[in-house]
Design a protein around this motif. Structure first.
Motif, PDB file in Angstrom:
ATOM      1  N   GLY A  51       1.167  -1.379  -0.075  1.00 33.62           N
ATOM      2  CA  GLY A  51       0.019   0.136   0.267  1.00 33.62           C
ATOM      3  C   GLY A  51       0.749   1.124  -0.137  1.00 33.62           C
ATOM      4  N   TYR A  52       2.401   1.044   0.650  1.00 31.67           N
ATOM      5  CA  TYR A  52       2.936   2.357   1.064  1.00 31.67           C
ATOM      6  C   TYR A  52       3.710   2.833  -0.562  1.00 31.67           C
ATOM      7  N   ASN A  53       3.923   1.906  -1.282  1.00 32.28           N
ATOM      8  CA  ASN A  53       4.756   1.586  -2.242  1.00 32.28           C
ATOM      9  C   ASN A  53       3.843   2.392  -3.375  1.00 32.28           C
ATOM     10  N   VAL A  54       2.183   1.803  -3.039  1.00 37.70           N
ATOM     11  CA  VAL A  54       1.752   2.222  -4.643  1.00 37.70           C
ATOM     12  C   VAL A  54       1.636   3.795  -4.046  1.00 37.70           C
ATOM     13  N   LEU A  55       0.946   4.165  -2.790  1.00 45.04           N
ATOM     14  CA  LEU A  55       1.361   5.853  -2.682  1.00 45.04           C
ATOM     15  C   LEU A  55       2.323   6.368  -3.131  1.00 45.04           C
ATOM     16  N   HIS A  56       3.097   5.877  -2.352  1.00 41.76           N
ATOM     17  CA  HIS A  56       4.410   6.870  -2.685  1.00 41.76           C
ATOM     18  C   HIS A  56       4.800   6.911  -4.299  1.00 41.76           C
ATOM     19  N   ASP A  57       4.183   6.213  -4.972  1.00 41.49           N
ATOM     20  CA  ASP A  57       5.190   5.410  -6.742  1.00 41.49           C
ATOM     21  C   ASP A  57       4.452   6.932  -6.969  1.00 41.49           C
ATOM     22  N   LEU A  58       2.318   6.809  -7.001  1.00 38.69           N
ATOM     23  CA  LEU A  58       1.614   7.740  -7.456  1.00 38.69           C
ATOM     24  C   LEU A  58       1.815   9.981  -7.074  1.00 38.69           C
ATOM     25  N   SER A 126      -3.708  -1.428   7.402  1.00 34.52           N
ATOM     26  CA  SER A 126      -3.927   0.318   6.977  1.00 34.52           C
ATOM     27  C   SER A 126      -2.501   1.087   6.839  1.00 34.52           C
ATOM     28  N   VAL A 127      -2.859   1.813   6.023  1.00 31.60           N
ATOM     29  CA  VAL A 127      -1.124   2.519   5.564  1.00 31.60           C
ATOM     30  C   VAL A 127      -1.846   4.178   5.805  1.00 31.60           C
ATOM     31  N   THR A 128      -1.283   5.108   6.447  1.00 28.25           N
ATOM     32  CA  THR A 128      -1.458   6.871   6.340  1.00 28.25           C
ATOM     33  C   THR A 128      -0.093   7.080   5.326  1.00 28.25           C
ATOM     34  N   TYR A 129      -1.019   7.866   4.771  1.00 22.99           N
ATOM     35  CA  TYR A 129       0.151   8.950   3.778  1.00 22.99           C
ATOM     36  C   TYR A 129      -0.861  10.645   3.972  1.00 22.99           C
ATOM     37  N   ILE A 130       0.704  11.533   4.339  1.00 28.96           N
ATOM     38  CA  ILE A 130       0.419  12.705   3.935  1.00 28.96           C
ATOM     39  C   ILE A 130       0.817  13.017   2.437  1.00 28.96           C
ATOM     40  N   LEU A 131      -0.550  14.517   2.014  1.00 29.60           N
ATOM     41  CA  LEU A 131       0.049  14.730   1.519  1.00 29.60           C
ATOM     42  C   LEU A 131      -0.193  17.174   1.409  1.00 29.60           C
ATOM     43  N   VAL A 132       0.941  17.346   2.072  1.00 31.34           N
ATOM     44  CA  VAL A 132       1.041  18.712   2.138  1.00 31.34           C
ATOM     45  C   VAL A 132       0.029  20.260   1.465  1.00 31.34           C
ATOM     46  N   GLY A 133       0.033  19.673   0.640  1.00 34.66           N
ATOM     47  CA  GLY A 133      -0.797  20.905  -0.577  1.00 34.66           C
ATOM     48  C   GLY A 133      -0.520  20.390  -2.351  1.00 34.66           C
ATOM     49  N   ARG A 144      -6.013   7.265   4.461  1.00 36.34           N
ATOM     50  CA  ARG A 144      -5.744   6.256   4.817  1.00 36.34           C
ATOM     51  C   ARG A 144      -6.663   5.424   4.559  1.00 36.34           C
ATOM     52  N   LEU A 145      -5.792   4.183   3.967  1.00 36.87           N
ATOM     53  CA  LEU A 145      -5.600   3.132   3.258  1.00 36.87           C
ATOM     54  C   LEU A 145      -6.257   2.118   3.443  1.00 36.87           C
ATOM     55  N   VAL A 146      -6.794   1.356   3.343  1.00 35.88           N
ATOM     56  CA  VAL A 146      -6.974   0.652   4.264  1.00 35.88           C
ATOM     57  C   VAL A 146      -7.450  -0.690   2.945  1.00 35.88           C
ATOM     58  N   LEU A 147      -6.671  -2.215   3.173  1.00 35.45           N
ATOM     59  CA  LEU A 147      -6.183  -3.291   2.258  1.00 35.45           C
ATOM     60  C   LEU A 147      -6.532  -4.744   2.860  1.00 35.45           C
ATOM     61  N   THR A 148      -7.437  -5.462   2.444  1.00 35.51           N
ATOM     62  CA  THR A 148      -6.894  -6.835   2.018  1.00 35.51           C
ATOM     63  C   THR A 148      -6.965  -7.343   1.133  1.00 35.51           C
TER      64      THR A 148
ATOM     65  N   SER B  48       8.196   4.020   6.648  1.00 32.44           N
ATOM     66  CA  SER B  48       7.020   4.664   6.407  1.00 32.44           C
ATOM     67  C   SER B  48       6.898   5.797   6.782  1.00 32.44           C
ATOM     68  N   ILE B  49       7.018   6.229   7.926  1.00 35.78           N
ATOM     69  CA  ILE B  49       6.569   7.787   8.541  1.00 35.78           C
ATOM     70  C   ILE B  49       8.303   8.682   7.795  1.00 35.78           C
ATOM     71  N   ILE B  50       9.614   8.526   8.560  1.00 35.78           N
ATOM     72  CA  ILE B  50       9.773   8.911   8.500  1.00 35.78           C
ATOM     73  C   ILE B  50      10.171   9.040   6.954  1.00 35.78           C
ATOM     74  N   ASP B  51       9.876   8.430   5.583  1.00 37.32           N
ATOM     75  CA  ASP B  51       9.640   7.932   4.172  1.00 37.32           C
ATOM     76  C   ASP B  51       8.671   9.270   3.731  1.00 37.32           C
ATOM     77  N   ASN B  52       7.729   9.221   4.339  1.00 39.98           N
ATOM     78  CA  ASN B  52       6.544  10.388   4.142  1.00 39.98           C
ATOM     79  C   ASN B  52       6.514  11.931   4.704  1.00 39.98           C
ATOM     80  N   VAL B  53       6.995  11.295   5.761  1.00 38.50           N
ATOM     81  CA  VAL B  53       7.712  12.740   6.515  1.00 38.50           C
ATOM     82  C   VAL B  53       8.697  13.517   5.729  1.00 38.50           C
ATOM     83  N   GLU B  54       9.546  13.038   5.053  1.00 34.79           N
ATOM     84  CA  GLU B  54      10.668  13.518   4.368  1.00 34.79           C
ATOM     85  C   GLU B  54      10.624  13.912   3.136  1.00 34.79           C
ATOM     86  N   ILE B  55       9.328  12.696   2.071  1.00 35.63           N
ATOM     87  CA  ILE B  55       8.741  13.865   0.648  1.00 35.63           C
ATOM     88  C   ILE B  55       7.966  15.020   1.364  1.00 35.63           C
TER      89      ILE B  55
END
Lengths: 150, 263
Positions: A51-58, A126-133, A144-148, B48-55
């Protein structure tokens, strides 16, 4: 008859049985801690990484920000991007929150698969990913991405 | 029965096996703890958290530079980073992620260009080599698990060079070609710009329509953008190009060095 009365032989049998019990108990006790590669612990780890890799790649391709900050793309391009990125047996549900934890996509589910699967007995990650703007604007979004596995 | 119990040799074997079992369990438990330490500590989640914070920090510097180049607000990077410091505490409440930052100030030589940062920002426009730059250093602490001091820099940079501006006067249709090299931090050539990214092309101070070509040019040893402006009847005294890249960062190059080619 004489053999039956041989106490030493009887003792050997009892010793062997007791020793076997002790060893079986020890092995069974260790097995409680054993985590084999197909266990739910590893499954959740793998799903989280996926999940994290997919969010990161996008995000690296600058697609994630474009889709997330444009609600008209949630049901179309964003959902399609996830469906293309995940294997077909992975079910997902993405929720988008603002910084005050207000759910933004309550009327537009970004998901794939039967919702009952997420509340079932299968391991759920469950994966949490942040976008700042986006563009010039500071406007954080918490994804918040939930996977199964379906 | 009494004789059986009194047989001390049998008892000894049972006790020995019991002790061996205890030792096996103890050693196995210690070995298990050692080899699965990684899993117990949720390292994957921390990474993952550190990587996301860095991005996100990098993206924040990017959008701050984009806003700076659009509004010339020199406090925008500090303002955004202060907001993000506060908001980051809300985003991972169970981990208490703390982000410390310092803005780069003073003169730095970055990618062969001398940049004088003020509040982590600087730009130099209306020159043959123009740039917009931002830079900040960060330290991330995940205080709930005692992970402290992960440091990184987030330099963001956009540079556009007018390497040549040639007015072709030898043909019936006289035209102007402006050759540009555009790169970002690294320095890495930016190769995906479209015509819409070159928001304005001025010839002698007047905006002109143009066509865009992009290709690798061995003569320049770089990926080059060629801007062609048709119907230029006389040699222009100056050319100017305004670029807004895919990150919304702007820079403006200007040159008075226009060469005439009579072929």
């Amino acid at each position: 008859m004489k053999r039956l009365k041989n106490n030493r032989a009887q003792m050997r049998v009892i010793e062997t049985i007791l020793a076997s019990f002790v060893l079986i108990f020890a092995i069974a006790f260790l097995n409680i801690f054993t985590v084999n590669p197909r266990s739910s612990t590893y499954e959740v780890d793998d799903l989280e990484k996926l999940g994290y890799n997919v969010l990161h790649d996008l995000d690296e391709q600058r697609l994630l920000g474009r889709f997330v900050y444009n609600p008209s793309e949630w049901a179309t391009n964003l959902t399609t991007a996830f469906r293309v990125s995940f294997p077909s047996d992975i079910y997902f549900n993405l929720t988008i929150y603002d910084i005050n934890d207000t759910l933004l996509n309550s009327n537009t589910p970004i998901s794939y698969g039967d919702p009952k699967v997420f509340s079932g007995s299968t391991p759920v990650a469950s994966v949490t990913y942040i976008l700042v703007g986006h563009d010039w604007n500071y406007d954080p979004r918490i994804l918040r991405l939930v996977l199964t596995r379906g | 029965m009494r004789r059986l119990i009194a047989n001390k040799k049998g008892q000894f074997i049972v006790i020995a096996v019991l002790m061996v079992a205890i030792m096996t369990i103890s050693v196995a438990s210690i070995m298990y703890s050692a080899v699965t330490y990684y899993r117990h500590e949720r390292w994957g989640e921390y990474l993952s958290i550190i990587d996301n914070v860095e991005i996100t920090a990098y993206r924040l510097v990017e959008i701050s530079l984009a806003k700076y180049t659009a509004t010339l607000d020199s406090n925008i990077l500090k303002t955004n980073l202060d907001k993000w410091q506060r908001d980051l505490l809300k985003t991972y409440p169970e981990f208490r992620v703390v982000l410390n930052y310092s803005l780069v100030n003073g003169a730095k030589n970055v990618y062969g260009t001398s940049i004088y940062y003020n509040q982590g920002l600087n730009m130099s426009w209306n020159k043959p080599v123009s740039f917009s730059a931002a830079n900040a250093t960060f330290a991330v602490n995940i205080t709930s698990v005692g992970l402290t001091g992960y440091k990184f820099m987030s330099p963001v940079f956009l540079r556009m060079k007018i390497v040549d501006a040639i007015w072709y006067s030898g043909q019936s249709k006289k035209y102007l070609l402006i050759y540009l090299i555009v790169d970002k931090e690294g320095p890495t050539p930016i190769t995906n710009l479209q015509k819409s990214n070159f928001v304005q092309v001025n010839v002698s101070g007047t905006p002109k329509d143009f066509t865009l070509r992009r290709y690798y040019d061995a003569a320049y040893g770089s990926f080059v953008y060629g801007i062609r402006v048709d119907s230029i009847s006389s040699k222009p005294p100056s050319v100017g190009v305004t670029l807004v890249d895919t990150r919304s960062i702007k820079t403006v190059s200007f040159s008075t060095n226009v060469i005439e080619d009579t072929k």
